[in-house]
Write an enzyme that holds these catalytic residues in place. Structure first.
Site, PDB file in Angstrom:
ATOM      1  N   ARG A  97       0.743  -1.259   0.139  1.00  0.00           N
ATOM      2  CA  ARG A  97       0.134   0.136   0.116  1.00  0.00           C
ATOM      3  C   ARG A  97       0.956   1.181   0.144  1.00  0.00           C
ATOM      4  NH1 ARG A  97       1.642   1.553   4.005  1.00  0.00           N
ATOM      5  NH2 ARG A  97       0.389   3.708   3.847  1.00  0.00           N
ATOM      6  N   GLY A  98       0.288   2.550   0.035  1.00  0.00           N
ATOM      7  CA  GLY A  98       0.856   3.499  -0.062  1.00  0.00           C
ATOM      8  C   GLY A  98       1.111   4.036  -1.747  1.00  0.00           C
ATOM      9  N   ALA A  99       0.900   5.258  -2.075  1.00  0.00           N
ATOM     10  CA  ALA A  99       0.795   5.652  -3.413  1.00  0.00           C
ATOM     11  C   ALA A  99       1.709   5.233  -4.291  1.00  0.00           C
ATOM     12  CB  ALA A  99       0.289   6.979  -3.747  1.00  0.00           C
TER      13      ALA A  99
ATOM     14  N   ARG B  63      -6.979  -0.098  -7.269  1.00  0.00           N
ATOM     15  CA  ARG B  63      -7.336   0.970  -6.256  1.00  0.00           C
ATOM     16  C   ARG B  63      -7.474   2.445  -7.242  1.00  0.00           C
ATOM     17  NH1 ARG B  63      -4.293   1.583  -0.781  1.00  0.00           N
ATOM     18  NH2 ARG B  63      -6.193   2.074  -0.201  1.00  0.00           N
TER      19      ARG B  63
ATOM     20  N   GLN C 106      -2.864   2.454   9.793  1.00  0.00           N
ATOM     21  CA  GLN C 106      -1.572   2.502   9.221  1.00  0.00           C
ATOM     22  C   GLN C 106      -0.509   3.339  10.083  1.00  0.00           C
ATOM     23  OE1 GLN C 106      -4.560   2.914   7.659  1.00  0.00           O
ATOM     24  NE2 GLN C 106      -4.546   2.390   5.591  1.00  0.00           N
TER      25      GLN C 106
ATOM     26  N   ASP D 242      -2.013  11.176  -2.078  1.00  0.00           N
ATOM     27  CA  ASP D 242      -2.411   9.993  -2.979  1.00  0.00           C
ATOM     28  C   ASP D 242      -2.634  10.708  -4.486  1.00  0.00           C
ATOM     29  OD1 ASP D 242      -3.015   8.589  -0.615  1.00  0.00           O
ATOM     30  OD2 ASP D 242      -3.089   7.110  -2.096  1.00  0.00           O
TER      31      ASP D 242
ATOM     32  N   ASN E  94      -5.684  12.502   0.272  1.00  0.00           N
ATOM     33  CA  ASN E  94      -4.946  11.635   1.145  1.00  0.00           C
ATOM     34  C   ASN E  94      -5.666  10.809   1.942  1.00  0.00           C
ATOM     35  OD1 ASN E  94      -2.400  10.702   1.934  1.00  0.00           O
ATOM     36  ND2 ASN E  94      -2.653  11.964   3.803  1.00  0.00           N
TER      37      ASN E  94
HETATM   38  O1  MRU Z   1      -4.854   3.378   2.015  1.00  0.00           O
HETATM   39  P1  MRU Z   1      -3.317   3.504   2.010  1.00  0.00           P
HETATM   40  O2  MRU Z   1      -2.920   2.913   3.332  1.00  0.00           O
HETATM   41  O3  MRU Z   1      -2.756   2.937   0.617  1.00  0.00           O
HETATM   42  O4  MRU Z   1      -3.229   5.027   2.132  1.00  0.00           O
HETATM   43  C1  MRU Z   1      -2.022   5.625   2.107  1.00  0.00           C
HETATM   44  C2  MRU Z   1      -1.903   7.087   2.314  1.00  0.00           C
HETATM   45  O5  MRU Z   1      -2.928   7.764   2.197  1.00  0.00           O
HETATM   46  C3  MRU Z   1      -0.543   7.732   2.062  1.00  0.00           C
HETATM   47  O6  MRU Z   1      -0.724   8.834   2.719  1.00  0.00           O
HETATM   48  C4  MRU Z   1      -0.410   8.225   0.642  1.00  0.00           C
HETATM   49  O7  MRU Z   1      -0.468   6.980  -0.003  1.00  0.00           O
HETATM   50  C5  MRU Z   1       1.020   8.761   0.652  1.00  0.00           C
HETATM   51  S1  MRU Z   1       2.172   7.435   0.700  1.00  0.00           S
HETATM   52  C6  MRU Z   1       3.645   7.978   0.536  1.00  0.00           C
END
Ligand code: MRU
Length: 338
Positions: free
Chosen positions: A49-51, A89, A194, A235, A245
């Site tokens: 996960r994470g963008a 996603r 998270q 994101d 985000n």
């Molecule tokens: O649903 P997630 O855990 O993928 O969400 C992640 C976030 O919202 C982060 O803040 C975003 O992706 C930036 S990660 C460098």
């Protein structure tokens, strides 16, 4: 300093290896696969996960789809995998940036020979580029720290969310390496934690002092003068600076505005979506209500309740003091057409 003995993803011996983040912090389980469908499922389930990280992971998945296939099937297999990975996603633009980059390479190929190797080397380039972007984000943010600061952050934006040392997390880590962090206040980040599961895990690995609080504690911490700045990841950033985000980010920006505390977004330039004019055009992912109504598989409410489950929100750009990128820190008014 403790040794950093974990990684989020790696590509080795023709296999994509990822740390299953749903099991953290209690178990560090790595999964190796050559199957793009397994990577798609990992993205959907937030095992990865994470963008920025889902962008790079999807790129490896798309490359793997062309491993060992017969040349007459190349087009069919490629587009099937492209569509599957694109559907995992909707909000993080990095996913589409990465997949579209490989699609352009695929569509401008001279022949079908060695397509796997060609796409794989592009995925590896995206991997190392993201790593470098993270490093630059950390360095570019340093002038924003005028004293040893108490920082609040939301969600997870570290090594677990990127292919490098993180975005907002690396702002904190780099500042900490320069003696500029007093305390990190970590929002637990409901519903999937998270913050308390992942950001706390990473801060501990880096020996950076932290406190975990419920997301609803931010207001009282600010009221008591305990927060000097807030920094989160992103994101998707629209052309005008509106930023999607993790759900709860907008509330933090409003609170910062009320308390006159700087609110920063940290993201690689690959998170800026120049095709999206404003936040109103950003598609927000909604998650299964069981993620909210259960914890570790145990229902915490009666059966059959409904729930409102956006995974992200959009912070209007006028609430964002600065957007820290690998190129520079941008300040309002934002216009990424320039
Ligand atoms: O649903 P997630 O855990 O993928 O969400 C992640 C976030 O919202 C982060 O803040 C975003 O992706 C930036 S990660 C460098």
């Amino acid at each position: 300093m403790r040794t950093i003995n974990y990684f989020s993803i790696k590509f080795e011996d023709d296999k994509f290896i990822f740390l299953d983040q749903t099991k953290l912090p209690h178990q560090e389980v790595y999964v190796a696969t050559e199957d793009y469908e397994r990577i798609a499922v990992a993205i959907e389930k937030l095992e990865v996960r994470g963008a920025p990280l889902i962008g790079v992971s999807a790129a490896y998945g798309l490359a793997l789809s062309l491993k060992n296939i017969k040349s007459q099937n190349v087009e069919e297999v490629f587009y099937k995998a492209y569509n599957r990975l694109s559907s995992t996603r909707p909000t993080a633009v990095n996913l589409f940036m990465a997949l579209d980059h490989l699609k352009t390479i695929f569509e401008t190929r001279e022949n079908d020979d060695d397509m796997y190797q060609l796409l794989l080397s592009e995925a590896k380039n995206l991997h190392s580029a993201d790593k470098e972007k993270c490093r630059l984000i950390g360095l570019n943010a340093l002038p924003l720290f005028t004293k040893k600061a108490n920082v609040l952050t939301h969600c997870n934006t570290g090594l677990l969310a990127t292919a490098g040392d993180g975005t907002a997390f690396n702002v904190i880590k780099t500042a900490s390496e320069h003696g500029l962090i007093n305390m990190v206040f970590v929002d637990e980040t409901r519903p999937l934690f998270q913050g308390s599961r992942l950001t706390a895990f990473e801060l501990e690995k880096h020996n950076i002092p932290f406190n975990i609080q419920t997301d609803s504690c931010a207001a009282v911490l600010m009221q008591q003068g305990k927060i000097d700045l807030v920094v989160t990841g992103a994101d998707r950033i629209a052309l005008n600076g509106d930023t999607a985000n993790k759900i709860g980010t907008y509330a933090l920006a409003v609170l910062c505005n009320f308390h006159n505390i700087p609110f920063y977004i940290a993201a690689p330039t690959t998170t800026i979506d120049r095709k999206t004019i404003s936040g109103a055009d950003i598609k927000i992912e909604f998650r299964n209500k069981l993620e909210l109504l259960s914890i570790n598989g145990n229902r915490i409410t009666s059966e059959n309740y409904e729930a409102f489950t956006p995974a992200f929100d959009v912070t209007p750009s006028h609430l964002i003091r600065g957007i820290i990128t690998d190129e520079q820190v941008y300040f309002s008014p934002y216009n990424f057409l320039r």
